[in-house]
Design a protein around this motif. Structure first.
Motif, PDB file in Angstrom:
ATOM      1  N   HIS A  78       0.862  -1.091   0.138  1.00 56.19           N
ATOM      2  CA  HIS A  78      -0.102  -0.024  -0.031  1.00 56.19           C
ATOM      3  C   HIS A  78       0.889   1.246   0.189  1.00 56.19           C
ATOM      4  O   HIS A  78       0.633   2.220  -0.607  1.00 56.19           O
ATOM      5  CB  HIS A  78      -0.911   0.159   1.459  1.00 56.19           C
ATOM      6  N   SER A 149      -4.858   7.397  -6.503  1.00 55.81           N
ATOM      7  CA  SER A 149      -5.133   6.144  -5.765  1.00 55.81           C
ATOM      8  C   SER A 149      -5.486   5.146  -6.462  1.00 55.81           C
ATOM      9  O   SER A 149      -6.448   5.112  -7.218  1.00 55.81           O
ATOM     10  CB  SER A 149      -6.494   6.724  -4.759  1.00 55.81           C
ATOM     11  N   GLU A 151      -6.676   2.391  -5.607  1.00 57.43           N
ATOM     12  CA  GLU A 151      -8.076   1.732  -5.098  1.00 57.43           C
ATOM     13  C   GLU A 151      -9.243   2.465  -5.615  1.00 57.43           C
ATOM     14  O   GLU A 151     -10.256   1.790  -6.295  1.00 57.43           O
ATOM     15  CB  GLU A 151      -8.127   1.825  -3.584  1.00 57.43           C
ATOM     16  N   GLN A 155     -11.731   0.710  -8.450  1.00 57.34           N
ATOM     17  CA  GLN A 155     -13.096   0.757  -7.896  1.00 57.34           C
ATOM     18  C   GLN A 155     -14.170   1.345  -8.907  1.00 57.34           C
ATOM     19  O   GLN A 155     -15.139   1.030  -9.295  1.00 57.34           O
ATOM     20  CB  GLN A 155     -13.495   1.517  -6.487  1.00 57.34           C
TER      21      GLN A 155
END
Length: 182
Positions: A78, A149, A151, A155
Motif C-alpha cells: 500500500h 489512488s 483503489e 473501484q
C-alpha cells in the motif's frame, strides 16, 4: 490495565522514498505528498509500527503469526502504491462494445457519476459512481480513468463494468458492455 507487548519476533520491511516525495508518519497514520497530490491512510496500530529512517519508510511488526507477516506485506505494498500514485498516477482504459444498439456514455463531474444510455436499447439510463478524486474521460468508444489512488481508480472501473453487466442471458451471445482493456 494494558500489558506491555511481548516482543517475540520482529519482522521488518523497508520502502525507499523517491525524489520529490514527502512522507509524514504519525503513529499508524501515513501521509504521502508528491507532485500529483496527497494521499493519507491509516493502518491497524496494534499490528504494525511505522517510522522514517534514512530516506526509507520502515514497517515493523511483532509476533510469529502468519497473519502478521501477511499484513506486513500488505502495508508495504500500500505504501509503495501511494508513492507511485503521487509521482506517476494510475490509469485504466476501458472499451465500449455493442452489437446493435449504440451505447452512449457521458460523465457528470458535478454529481460524480458516469451515465450509460441506450444499453441494449433500454429506455432508462444506467449509472456508475466515480470514487474519490478520480477523473473519467470519454473519447469515442474508449473510457480513460486516471487518479492518484490505485483503489479509487480500480473501484471506478469496476463500478462502470458492473453497471453494464448483463444478467440472465448468455454472455457468449450478448457481449455488449464496457470492458477493461488495460
Amino acid at each position: 490495565m494494558r500489558y506491555p507487548r511481548v516482543i517475540t519476533l520482529a519482522l521488518e520491511s523497508e520502502v525507499p522514498i523517491p525524489e520529490g516525495v514527502k512522507v509524514e508518519v504519525d503513529g499508524s497514520k501515513i501521509r504521502v505528498s508528491g507532485p500529483k497530490g496527497t494521499l493519507e491512510r491509516e493502518f491497524h496500530s496494534e499490528l504494525i509500527e511505522l517510522s522514517i529512517e534514512g530516506g526509507k519508510v520502515k514497517v515493523r511488526t511483532y509476533g510469529k503469526r502468519k497473519f502478521n507477516r501477511a499484513y506486513l506485506g500488505t502495508v508495504t505494498a500500500h505504501i509503495r502504491n501511494m508513492m507511485k500514485g503521487v509521482t506517476e498516477g494510475f490509469r485504466k482504459e476501458m472499451v465500449v462494445v455493442y452489437a446493435h444498439f449504440p451505447i452512449k456514455v457521458e460523465v457528470d463531474k458535478g454529481r460524480k457519476i458516469v451515465k450509460i444510455s441506450n444499453f441494449l436499447g433500454e429506455k432508462l439510463p444506467r449509472y456508475a459512481s466515480i470514487v474519490g478524486d478520480t477523473e473519467v474521460r470519454v473519447e469515442g468508444d474508449r473510457i480513460y480513468i486516471e487518479g492518484i489512488s490505485k483503489e479509487d481508480v480500480g473501484q471506478t472501473a469496476a463500478n462502470i463494468r458492473l453497471a453494464t453487466k448483463i444478467k440472465k442471458k448468455d454472455p457468449r451471445v450478448f457481449m455488449d458492455g464496457i470492458y477493461v482493456v488495460r
